[in-house]
Scaffold this active site. Sequence first.
Site, PDB file in Angstrom:
ATOM      1  N   GLY A  81       0.825  -1.196   0.000  1.00 15.18           N
ATOM      2  CA  GLY A  81       0.000   0.000   0.000  1.00 15.18           C
ATOM      3  C   GLY A  81       0.862   1.249   0.000  1.00 15.18           C
ATOM      4  O   GLY A  81       1.927   1.305  -0.628  1.00 15.18           O
ATOM      5  N   SER A  82       0.450   2.243   0.743  1.00 13.34           N
ATOM      6  CA  SER A  82       1.133   3.541   0.705  1.00 13.34           C
ATOM      7  C   SER A  82       2.495   3.534   1.379  1.00 13.34           C
ATOM      8  O   SER A  82       3.242   4.519   1.254  1.00 13.34           O
ATOM      9  CB  SER A  82       0.239   4.614   1.321  1.00 13.34           C
ATOM     10  OG  SER A  82      -0.801   4.951   0.436  1.00 13.34           O
ATOM     11  N   ILE A  83       2.851   2.461   2.058  1.00 19.77           N
ATOM     12  CA  ILE A  83       4.210   2.368   2.597  1.00 19.77           C
ATOM     13  C   ILE A  83       5.222   2.417   1.461  1.00 19.77           C
ATOM     14  O   ILE A  83       6.367   2.831   1.629  1.00 19.77           O
ATOM     15  CB  ILE A  83       4.380   1.089   3.440  1.00 19.77           C
ATOM     16  CG1 ILE A  83       3.488   1.163   4.676  1.00 19.77           C
ATOM     17  CG2 ILE A  83       5.830   0.882   3.862  1.00 19.77           C
ATOM     18  CD1 ILE A  83       3.463  -0.105   5.499  1.00 19.77           C
ATOM     19  N   LYS A  85       5.379   4.457  -0.819  1.00 19.46           N
ATOM     20  CA  LYS A  85       5.720   5.825  -1.207  1.00 19.46           C
ATOM     21  C   LYS A  85       7.190   6.129  -0.922  1.00 19.46           C
ATOM     22  O   LYS A  85       7.795   6.969  -1.596  1.00 19.46           O
ATOM     23  CB  LYS A  85       4.813   6.824  -0.477  1.00 19.46           C
ATOM     24  CG  LYS A  85       3.410   6.909  -1.061  1.00 19.46           C
ATOM     25  CD  LYS A  85       2.589   7.971  -0.341  1.00 19.46           C
ATOM     26  CE  LYS A  85       1.257   8.232  -1.036  1.00 19.46           C
ATOM     27  NZ  LYS A  85       0.336   7.092  -0.981  1.00 19.46           N
TER      28      LYS A  85
END
Length: 270
Positions: A81-83, A85
């Site tokens: 997921g957004s980890i 980024k």
Amino acid sequence: MKKSIKLVALFVAFQFSSFSTFAQDKAQQIEQLLNKYNEYGQFNGSALVAENGKIIFKKGFGSANMEWNIPNQPDTKFRLGSISKQFTALLIVKLAEEGKIKLDVPITTYLPDYPKENGSKITIHNLLTHTSGIPNYTNAPNFFKDKAKNPYTPEAFVKTFWDLPLEFTPGEKFNYSNSGYFLLGYIIEKITGKTYEQNLQETIFTPLKMVNSGYDHSDLIIKNRAAGYEKEGNKIVNARLYRHEYSVRCWIFVFYCRRFVFVGSSTLYQ
């Protein structure tokens, strides 16, 4: 002389034994803590803890597949997921280091078709630090019911939010934005002429020998990949899959992160 050698050997053995006991105590405390988080429904996954370049704890908690009651293991693969980024940010900073991108210039420098009314005010640094003012596309009405399920090209998806009014003047304040990181992924592709996946592989995964980390393709059979879940209030449901998002397409095999831990430890602990 023999007595002094024995004393040194005894001291080394004692030190090793003390470290081992200390590490075991820490590992027990970590396990107790994560068991509690799992018991309260606040953690479902795998954990790896390293200290001074040595792994002192690794274990899975909860279920990789709740329908089949398959437990998580240290070698379970998870969608990040957004980890992920942080990987996007690293690719941008690496390009800056190589002189291929500047962080303080408007994004229209690299995306000339982006509407200049907004794009001329927003820098790469603003995108990296969530200070661009671009509305977060996941906050749009019916995003998860509509856009998230439809396949978009990166260019087409950027156009769904690029002419929206800014929520504030760029640099004025912080507001978490998936839109900013989608743009960063798009810019990476524009500058390099390679896909986001190729950039991840060539710049991060291959050099660091992260052989069990990669770009998630939901249609491929990937051994040991967890089913993926999220919480809706107090209820756990199957995770929603995006069809186009740069910041959610990575998966990672936690146990093999030990290579990453070892590579980074000499720098992190200096």
